[in-house]
Design a protein around this motif. Structure first.
Motif, PDB file in Angstrom:
ATOM      1  N   TRP A   2     -20.939 -56.855  -8.995  1.00  0.00           N
ATOM      2  CA  TRP A   2     -20.778 -55.476  -9.473  1.00  0.00           C
ATOM      3  C   TRP A   2     -22.041 -54.928 -10.102  1.00  0.00           C
ATOM      4  O   TRP A   2     -22.191 -53.727 -10.243  1.00  0.00           O
ATOM      5  N   ALA A   3     -22.949 -55.808 -10.481  1.00  0.00           N
ATOM      6  CA  ALA A   3     -24.148 -55.383 -11.193  1.00  0.00           C
ATOM      7  C   ALA A   3     -25.360 -55.460 -10.268  1.00  0.00           C
ATOM      8  O   ALA A   3     -25.424 -56.320  -9.391  1.00  0.00           O
TER       9      ALA A   3
ATOM     10  N   LEU B  23     -23.249 -56.022 -22.503  1.00  0.00           N
ATOM     11  CA  LEU B  23     -21.964 -55.771 -21.861  1.00  0.00           C
ATOM     12  C   LEU B  23     -21.046 -55.160 -22.907  1.00  0.00           C
ATOM     13  O   LEU B  23     -20.947 -55.680 -24.021  1.00  0.00           O
TER      14      LEU B  23
ATOM     15  N   GLY C  50     -20.610 -50.436 -13.966  1.00  0.00           N
ATOM     16  CA  GLY C  50     -19.325 -50.409 -14.647  1.00  0.00           C
ATOM     17  C   GLY C  50     -18.227 -50.851 -13.703  1.00  0.00           C
ATOM     18  O   GLY C  50     -18.386 -50.791 -12.481  1.00  0.00           O
TER      19      GLY C  50
ATOM     20  N   GLN D  56     -26.504 -46.794 -18.836  1.00  0.00           N
ATOM     21  CA  GLN D  56     -25.508 -47.558 -18.077  1.00  0.00           C
ATOM     22  C   GLN D  56     -26.057 -47.918 -16.708  1.00  0.00           C
ATOM     23  O   GLN D  56     -26.522 -47.053 -15.965  1.00  0.00           O
TER      24      GLN D  56
ATOM     25  N   ASP E  68     -14.068 -52.690 -23.164  1.00  0.00           N
ATOM     26  CA  ASP E  68     -13.082 -51.799 -23.793  1.00  0.00           C
ATOM     27  C   ASP E  68     -11.806 -52.598 -24.044  1.00  0.00           C
ATOM     28  O   ASP E  68     -10.876 -52.575 -23.255  1.00  0.00           O
TER      29      ASP E  68
ATOM     30  N   GLU F  11     -13.506 -52.583 -29.343  1.00  0.00           N
ATOM     31  CA  GLU F  11     -14.590 -52.723 -28.380  1.00  0.00           C
ATOM     32  C   GLU F  11     -15.379 -53.974 -28.742  1.00  0.00           C
ATOM     33  O   GLU F  11     -15.567 -54.284 -29.914  1.00  0.00           O
TER      34      GLU F  11
ATOM     35  N   ALA G 216     -11.992 -52.441 -18.796  1.00  0.00           N
ATOM     36  CA  ALA G 216     -13.202 -51.720 -18.406  1.00  0.00           C
ATOM     37  C   ALA G 216     -14.413 -52.402 -19.042  1.00  0.00           C
ATOM     38  O   ALA G 216     -14.393 -52.734 -20.227  1.00  0.00           O
TER      39      ALA G 216
ATOM     40  N   HIS H 182     -13.843 -52.714 -13.665  1.00  0.00           N
ATOM     41  CA  HIS H 182     -12.668 -53.242 -14.355  1.00  0.00           C
ATOM     42  C   HIS H 182     -12.426 -54.672 -13.885  1.00  0.00           C
ATOM     43  O   HIS H 182     -12.625 -54.976 -12.700  1.00  0.00           O
TER      44      HIS H 182
ATOM     45  N   GLU I  34     -25.178 -52.185 -19.764  1.00  0.00           N
ATOM     46  CA  GLU I  34     -26.146 -51.207 -20.259  1.00  0.00           C
ATOM     47  C   GLU I  34     -27.463 -51.882 -20.598  1.00  0.00           C
ATOM     48  O   GLU I  34     -27.502 -53.072 -20.895  1.00  0.00           O
TER      49      GLU I  34
ATOM     50  N   ARG J 273     -18.817 -52.171 -19.127  1.00  0.00           N
ATOM     51  CA  ARG J 273     -20.054 -51.475 -18.779  1.00  0.00           C
ATOM     52  C   ARG J 273     -21.231 -52.408 -19.008  1.00  0.00           C
ATOM     53  O   ARG J 273     -21.252 -53.138 -19.998  1.00  0.00           O
TER      54      ARG J 273
END
Length: 104
Positions: free
Chosen positions: A47-48, A58, A35, A32, A61, A74, A22, A37, A26, A24
């Motif tokens: 994706w962004a 970034l 997000g 955020q 996880d 993290e 995962a 995977h 931010e 994210r």
């Protein structure tokens, strides 16, 4: 002027892409923006949203991928966008270390 962003994660201990992590995107103050995977190739593409100049982070996880054997649960990579070009921010991980760089 807007920039595009991609990332990927490589597991250097296994010598292969790290899928299912995962991630994210931010703003510096924690809002955020996106997000997702990592895919089977360890990548997040398209994706962004387009990004204007500024500082972003970034958040990866890594605990969900490495489990309790990983020292870093993290990884946060803070970076600056100064122009409207493509920005690629890879992450290389292992249970006890990580590194990053600006890719192409």
């Amino acid at each position: 002027m807007t920039a595009t962003l991609s990332t990927h994660v490589l597991d250097t201990a296994k010598g292969m892409p790290a899928s299912g992590i995962a991630v994210r995107l931010e703003t510096l103050d924690g809002v955020q923006l996106a997000g997702g995977h990592t895919d089977h190739d360890g990548r997040l593409r398209d994706w962004a949203p387009p990004l204007t100049p500024g500082v972003y982070r970034l958040v990866f996880d890594t605990h969900a991928y490495l489990g309790d054997t990983g020292f870093y649960p993290e990884v946060v990579v803070t970076f600056r966008i100064a122009d409207g070009t493509h920005h690629h921010v890879p992450l290389l991980i292992s249970p006890f270390g990580y590194s990053t760089y600006r890719g192409s």
